[in-house]
Write a protein that holds these residues in place. Structure first.
Motif, PDB file in Angstrom:
ATOM      1  N   MET A   1      -2.603   5.168   7.771  1.00 50.16           N
ATOM      2  CA  MET A   1      -2.168   5.093   6.378  1.00 50.16           C
ATOM      3  C   MET A   1      -3.143   4.266   5.551  1.00 50.16           C
ATOM      4  O   MET A   1      -3.420   4.570   4.390  1.00 50.16           O
ATOM      5  CB  MET A   1      -0.763   4.506   6.300  1.00 50.16           C
ATOM      6  CG  MET A   1      -0.238   4.347   4.878  1.00 50.16           C
ATOM      7  SD  MET A   1      -0.247   5.907   3.936  1.00 50.16           S
ATOM      8  CE  MET A   1       1.053   6.800   4.800  1.00 50.16           C
ATOM      9  N   THR A   2      -3.681   3.217   6.157  1.00 53.09           N
ATOM     10  CA  THR A   2      -4.654   2.393   5.433  1.00 53.09           C
ATOM     11  C   THR A   2      -5.873   3.210   5.033  1.00 53.09           C
ATOM     12  O   THR A   2      -6.381   3.082   3.909  1.00 53.09           O
ATOM     13  CB  THR A   2      -5.088   1.199   6.300  1.00 53.09           C
ATOM     14  OG1 THR A   2      -3.955   0.348   6.528  1.00 53.09           O
ATOM     15  CG2 THR A   2      -6.188   0.397   5.628  1.00 53.09           C
TER      16      THR A   2
ATOM     17  N   LEU B   1      -4.951   5.476   2.060  1.00 50.86           N
ATOM     18  CA  LEU B   1      -4.888   4.730   0.809  1.00 50.86           C
ATOM     19  C   LEU B   1      -6.280   4.306   0.348  1.00 50.86           C
ATOM     20  O   LEU B   1      -6.603   4.384  -0.839  1.00 50.86           O
ATOM     21  CB  LEU B   1      -4.001   3.496   0.984  1.00 50.86           C
ATOM     22  CG  LEU B   1      -2.509   3.750   1.168  1.00 50.86           C
ATOM     23  CD1 LEU B   1      -1.791   2.466   1.579  1.00 50.86           C
ATOM     24  CD2 LEU B   1      -1.896   4.305  -0.116  1.00 50.86           C
TER      25      LEU B   1
ATOM     26  N   ALA C   1      -8.178   7.421  -0.974  1.00 51.11           N
ATOM     27  CA  ALA C   1      -7.668   7.827  -2.285  1.00 51.11           C
ATOM     28  C   ALA C   1      -8.109   6.840  -3.368  1.00 51.11           C
ATOM     29  O   ALA C   1      -8.507   7.239  -4.470  1.00 51.11           O
ATOM     30  CB  ALA C   1      -6.148   7.928  -2.250  1.00 51.11           C
ATOM     31  N   THR C   2      -8.062   5.557  -3.037  1.00 52.17           N
ATOM     32  CA  THR C   2      -8.489   4.535  -3.990  1.00 52.17           C
ATOM     33  C   THR C   2      -9.968   4.663  -4.308  1.00 52.17           C
ATOM     34  O   THR C   2     -10.380   4.597  -5.474  1.00 52.17           O
ATOM     35  CB  THR C   2      -8.201   3.132  -3.428  1.00 52.17           C
ATOM     36  OG1 THR C   2      -6.808   3.008  -3.164  1.00 52.17           O
ATOM     37  CG2 THR C   2      -8.634   2.055  -4.396  1.00 52.17           C
TER      38      THR C   2
ATOM     39  N   LEU D   1      -6.803  -3.797  -1.695  1.00 49.79           N
ATOM     40  CA  LEU D   1      -5.491  -3.188  -1.479  1.00 49.79           C
ATOM     41  C   LEU D   1      -4.606  -4.179  -0.741  1.00 49.79           C
ATOM     42  O   LEU D   1      -5.042  -4.810   0.231  1.00 49.79           O
ATOM     43  CB  LEU D   1      -5.612  -1.918  -0.626  1.00 49.79           C
ATOM     44  CG  LEU D   1      -6.171  -0.661  -1.255  1.00 49.79           C
ATOM     45  CD1 LEU D   1      -6.274   0.434  -0.189  1.00 49.79           C
ATOM     46  CD2 LEU D   1      -5.303  -0.193  -2.395  1.00 49.79           C
TER      47      LEU D   1
ATOM     48  N   ASN E   1      -0.891  -3.894   0.987  1.00 54.60           N
ATOM     49  CA  ASN E   1       0.177  -2.951   1.320  1.00 54.60           C
ATOM     50  C   ASN E   1       1.303  -3.669   2.057  1.00 54.60           C
ATOM     51  O   ASN E   1       1.184  -4.015   3.224  1.00 54.60           O
ATOM     52  CB  ASN E   1      -0.386  -1.815   2.188  1.00 54.60           C
ATOM     53  CG  ASN E   1       0.670  -0.805   2.569  1.00 54.60           C
ATOM     54  OD1 ASN E   1       1.764  -0.806   2.022  1.00 54.60           O
ATOM     55  ND2 ASN E   1       0.348   0.071   3.508  1.00 54.60           N
TER      56      ASN E   1
ATOM     57  N   VAL F   1       0.774  -1.983  -3.041  1.00 50.26           N
ATOM     58  CA  VAL F   1       1.359  -0.721  -2.599  1.00 50.26           C
ATOM     59  C   VAL F   1       2.732  -0.977  -1.980  1.00 50.26           C
ATOM     60  O   VAL F   1       2.848  -1.724  -1.011  1.00 50.26           O
ATOM     61  CB  VAL F   1       0.450  -0.005  -1.576  1.00 50.26           C
ATOM     62  CG1 VAL F   1       1.061   1.329  -1.154  1.00 50.26           C
ATOM     63  CG2 VAL F   1      -0.948   0.209  -2.159  1.00 50.26           C
TER      64      VAL F   1
ATOM     65  N   SER G   1       7.027   3.822   0.828  1.00 54.07           N
ATOM     66  CA  SER G   1       7.266   5.227   0.498  1.00 54.07           C
ATOM     67  C   SER G   1       8.658   5.597   0.992  1.00 54.07           C
ATOM     68  O   SER G   1       8.965   5.428   2.174  1.00 54.07           O
ATOM     69  CB  SER G   1       6.215   6.119   1.165  1.00 54.07           C
ATOM     70  OG  SER G   1       6.505   7.486   0.957  1.00 54.07           O
TER      71      SER G   1
ATOM     72  N   VAL H   1       3.192   1.754  -6.974  1.00 51.69           N
ATOM     73  CA  VAL H   1       2.017   0.895  -6.897  1.00 51.69           C
ATOM     74  C   VAL H   1       1.793   0.257  -8.264  1.00 51.69           C
ATOM     75  O   VAL H   1       2.171   0.819  -9.292  1.00 51.69           O
ATOM     76  CB  VAL H   1       0.750   1.673  -6.471  1.00 51.69           C
ATOM     77  CG1 VAL H   1       0.974   2.385  -5.148  1.00 51.69           C
ATOM     78  CG2 VAL H   1       0.317   2.667  -7.537  1.00 51.69           C
TER      79      VAL H   1
ATOM     80  N   PHE I   1      -5.442   8.200  -9.281  1.00 51.00           N
ATOM     81  CA  PHE I   1      -4.993   7.840  -7.933  1.00 51.00           C
ATOM     82  C   PHE I   1      -3.735   8.618  -7.561  1.00 51.00           C
ATOM     83  O   PHE I   1      -3.616   9.142  -6.446  1.00 51.00           O
ATOM     84  CB  PHE I   1      -4.736   6.339  -7.864  1.00 51.00           C
ATOM     85  CG  PHE I   1      -4.140   5.866  -6.564  1.00 51.00           C
ATOM     86  CD1 PHE I   1      -4.928   5.679  -5.444  1.00 51.00           C
ATOM     87  CD2 PHE I   1      -2.771   5.620  -6.459  1.00 51.00           C
ATOM     88  CE1 PHE I   1      -4.375   5.249  -4.241  1.00 51.00           C
ATOM     89  CE2 PHE I   1      -2.213   5.191  -5.270  1.00 51.00           C
ATOM     90  CZ  PHE I   1      -3.016   5.006  -4.162  1.00 51.00           C
TER      91      PHE I   1
ATOM     92  N   ILE J   1      -3.188  11.236  -4.395  1.00 44.14           N
ATOM     93  CA  ILE J   1      -2.161  11.009  -3.375  1.00 44.14           C
ATOM     94  C   ILE J   1      -1.197  12.188  -3.302  1.00 44.14           C
ATOM     95  O   ILE J   1      -0.738  12.577  -2.215  1.00 44.14           O
ATOM     96  CB  ILE J   1      -1.395   9.706  -3.658  1.00 44.14           C
ATOM     97  CG1 ILE J   1      -2.265   8.491  -3.316  1.00 44.14           C
ATOM     98  CG2 ILE J   1      -0.095   9.640  -2.885  1.00 44.14           C
ATOM     99  CD1 ILE J   1      -2.543   8.320  -1.845  1.00 44.14           C
TER     100      ILE J   1
END
Length: 321
Positions: free
Chosen positions: A150-151, A154, A157-158, A240, A242, A265, A268, A288, A309, A313
Motif C-alpha cells: 500500500m505504501t 500511495l 500516486a503521489t 506521506l 499514513n 492519509v 480506507s 487525505v 491525486f 487513486i
C-alpha cells in the motif's frame, strides 16, 4: 448484486435483459433488479460475454453476491459455465463448503489472460493470488496487489501527481529562500523503537510499483535495524504519513523542517455513494489532507494537486507497472 440504495441488503432478479451468450459492452443494461425502493436496470461495468446466469429470474441474492459470470473470450465460456454449475451444485449440497474455500478454488482455476501475463512476468504464482472478480476470477489488479505494498501505491500516486504539479514539490532549507526540487523523493513516516523516521523512496515517479515495493521493504528493514544511511532519510522532497493502517479516519500531519508539504492519509473504509445518475453503490473511500508552508505553496496549487491525486487513486490502471 449491486447496492441500489443505502438500505438495500439483498435484491430480487425481476428479469434478465440479456441472455447467456450475448456480447456485452460497458454501460449496457443487463438485468432488472428489484430493491427495497424500486425496480432498476443494472448496467455492466465491463466488456465481455454473458457466459452464465447465476441468479435466475424471481430469485434473490445478497448485495455483493455474483448474479452472472462474464467471459472475456469465447474460449472461456465453457470453463465459466462449468464453474457456475459446480458452484450451484455446491450450494445445493448439504456439505456445502464455505464461501472462502469456493473463492480460493476459483482463484486458482480462473484468471484473465492479462493477469496470467503479469504473474508470469513478475514470478508470482497465479494459484496463490486471491481473485476479486466474478466467481473469484483473478484480475490484473489482484496480481498487482500481490506484489505491491500500500505504501508503494500511495507513493507512486503521489509522485505522479507531483510530476504534474511541480510547485508542490518544493522546500525551504534555510528558513528564508525556497526552491522547487527536480527529483521527486517521497519520505514515508515509519514508527521504530524509540521514535519515528522517514525513509525516502527516491525518484518515486521513475520506478514501477514492483520496484517501489521492493525498495520500500528494504528501507523499512534497514530503518528498524537502524542501518539507514543519511541520504536514505534526509533527502525527501514530500512526506506521506499514513495512519490509516491503524484505523485512524483523519488527522493533521506536522510539516517536517525543510519541506513544503506533507500529506496525511486516513483509513480506507466501505462507503455508500451515489453516481451522477443517482444509483447507489458501495466503494472504498479514504480522507487525505495536506499541511503546507504557505510561504512556498499556494492553497490553490495544493487543491489542484489533491484533485490529480484523487483521479490517479480512483483509476488504478493509471498506476502503470
Amino acid at each position: 448484486m449491486p447496492a441500489l440504495s443505502s438500505t438495500m441488503t439483498e435484491g430480487k432478479i425481476v428479469s434478465w435483459i440479456k441472455s447467456e451468450g450475448d456480447s456485452l459492452s460497458k454501460g449496457d443494461s443487463v438485468v432488472v433488479v428489484e430493491s427495497d425502493k424500486a425496480d432498476m436496470d443494472v448496467e455492466t461495468f465491463y466488456d465481455g460475454i454473458l457466459a452464465a446466469i447465476v441468479v435466475a429470474e424471481g430469485q434473490t441474492a445478497p448485495v455483493g453476491a455474483p448474479i452472472g459470470l462474464l467471459a472475456e473470450t469465447e474460449a472461456e465460456i465453457a470453463q465459466a459455465q462449468a464453474q457456475a454449475q459446480a458452484q450451484a451444485q455446491a450450494q445445493n449440497s448439504p456439505s456445502r463448503p464455505d464461501a472462502s474455500s469456493i473463492g480460493s478454488n476459483s482463484a486458482k482455476s480462473v484468471a484473465t489472460p492479462y493477469a496470467r501475463k503479469l504473474a508470469k512476468q513478475h514470478g508470482i504464482e497465479i494459484g496463490a493470488v486471491a481473485g476479486t472478480g466474478p466467481f473469484g476470477r483473478v484480475t490484473p489488479g489482484d496480481v498487482k496487489g500481490k506484489g505491491v505494498t500500500m505504501t508503494a501505491l500511495l507513493a507512486k500516486a503521489t509522485a505522479m501527481a507531483l510530476a504534474q504539479h511541480p510547485v508542490v514539490n518544493a522546500g525551504c532549507r534555510d528558513g528564508k529562500s525556497f526552491s522547487y526540487n527536480g527529483s521527486i523523493n517521497i519520505s514515508v513516516a515509519v514508527a521504530i523503537n524509540g521514535g519515528l523516521i522517514t525513509p525516502v523512496l527516491q525518484d518515486a515517479n521513475k520506478l514501477d510499483l514492483y520496484l517501489l515495493s521492493q525498495k520500500w521493504k528494504e528501507l523499512v528493514e534497514k530503518a528498524r535495524s537502524k542501518q539507514l544511511q543519511p541520504h536514505e532519510y534526509n533527502s525527501g522532497t514530500f512526506t506521506l504519513s499514513n495512519l490509516g493502517m491503524f484505523g485512524v479516519d483523519r488527522f493533521d500531519a506536522i510539516l517536517p523542517p525543510g519541506q513544503g508539504a506533507i500529506m496525511a492519509v486516513g483509513a480506507s473504509k466501505p462507503t455508500v455513494v451515489a453516481d451522477a445518475d443517482g444509483f447507489f453503490s458501495v466503494k472504498n473511500k479514504m480522507l487525505v489532507n495536506v499541511t503546507a508552508d504557505h510561504r512556498i505553496i499556494y492553497g490553490a496549487d495544493l487543491a489542484s494537486f489533491l484533485q490529480t491525486f484523487a483521479k490517479i487513486i480512483e483509476n488504478p490502471d493509471s498506476l502503470t507497472l
